[in-house]
Design an enzyme around this catalytic site. Structure first.
Site, PDB file in Angstrom:
ATOM      1  N   ASP A 135      -0.185   5.088   1.126  1.00  0.00           N
ATOM      2  CA  ASP A 135      -0.456   5.987   2.259  1.00  0.00           C
ATOM      3  C   ASP A 135      -0.378   5.241   3.588  1.00  0.00           C
ATOM      4  O   ASP A 135      -0.947   4.153   3.737  1.00  0.00           O
ATOM      5  CB  ASP A 135      -1.862   6.596   2.129  1.00  0.00           C
ATOM      6  N   ASP A 149       0.876  -1.158   0.000  1.00  0.00           N
ATOM      7  CA  ASP A 149       0.000   0.000   0.000  1.00  0.00           C
ATOM      8  C   ASP A 149       0.930   1.230   0.000  1.00  0.00           C
ATOM      9  O   ASP A 149       2.141   1.084   0.199  1.00  0.00           O
ATOM     10  CB  ASP A 149      -0.887  -0.052   1.251  1.00  0.00           C
TER      11      ASP A 149
END
Length: 241
Positions: free
Chosen positions: A10, A8
């Site tokens: 963020d 991922d």
């Protein structure tokens, strides 16, 4: 035979949320109440489209946004982790699946010279229009009812692995490194050899912990991390196996 690393972006690679970080470019570093209140659950990308339009209308230019985005700190140990992966690219393929957008991720990877570590980035496509406004679109349409309308990370991951298989690339295992609620869906589809690596204290870890208390089945092993250095230790263990 390589290991596939799925990241991922963020709150995993960078230690903040790029979509909320960009608000510092707004007048008085905040959004008008009516704009804040316009968010509907599952429709984050549409909401960010309105935020980017507002910033553009307020005269916030591309270079100002770029300065803000590239000042986001990396998560602890992440620089060391990405350097470790780069040194061992013969053992790892590495992708990002993110609900951020292509412009922000490109800026960060370019500014930090980590572009070469990642084989592919899957995220919401973004671009500056002729008025200098940043526009963002949904990554795809899907029928998964657990995920936001614009992105089911599991659909993306399965499609990528299938395409690689057609090219003759078969992964020994998948290691999924994430933090958020939209990482739950792909993680629950991981298999026995795979490893889910949720960030400690974040939504993904809390959800997986709740699932294990409720004895909901999950095939993969789960290893919690706070620093990228802990992830390095586990990857070293996996490549020695």
């Amino acid at each position: 035979m390589k290991i596939l690393l799925v990241f991922d972006f963020d709150n995993t690679i960078i230690d903040d949320n790029s979509d909320t970080w960009i608000v510092q470019c707004a007048p008085e570093k905040k959004l008008p109440i009516e704009l804040q209140d316009s968010y509907e659950k599952g429709f984050w990308t549409e909401f960010m489209g309105r935020v980017f339009k507002y910033l553009g209308d307020e005269g916030v230019r591309e270079d100002e946004m770029k300065r803000a985005v590239t000042s986001m700190p990396f998560t602890l140990g992440m620089v060391e982790l990405l350097n470790f992966i780069r040194k061992n690219k013969d053992k790892f393929d590495c992708i990002i699946i993110s609900d951020s957008n292509s412009v922000f991720i490109d800026w960060v990877l370019e500014a930090t010279s980590f572009r070469d570590v990642f084989d592919k980035v899957f995220t919401n496509p973004a671009a500056f229009d002729s008025n200098g406004h940043l526009t963002v679109e949904n990554y795809h349409a899907h029928s998964c009812n657990r995920c936001p309308k614009n992105l089911c990370k599991n659909v993306v991951l399965v499609e990528f692995v299938d395409k690689q298989l057609q090219k003759g690339v078969n992964y020994t295992r998948i290691v999924y490194i994430g933090d958020g609620g939209n990482d739950v869906c792909p993680v629950t589809f991981l298999k026995k050899n795979d490893v889910a690596m949720p960030r400690k204290g974040y939504t993904l870890q809390k959800t997986l912990s709740r699932m294990s208390h409720n004895l909901e089945p999950m095939e993969s092993s789960v290893i919690v991390w706070s620093s990228g250095v802990e992830i390095i230790s586990h990857l070293q263990f996996l490549i020695k196996e």
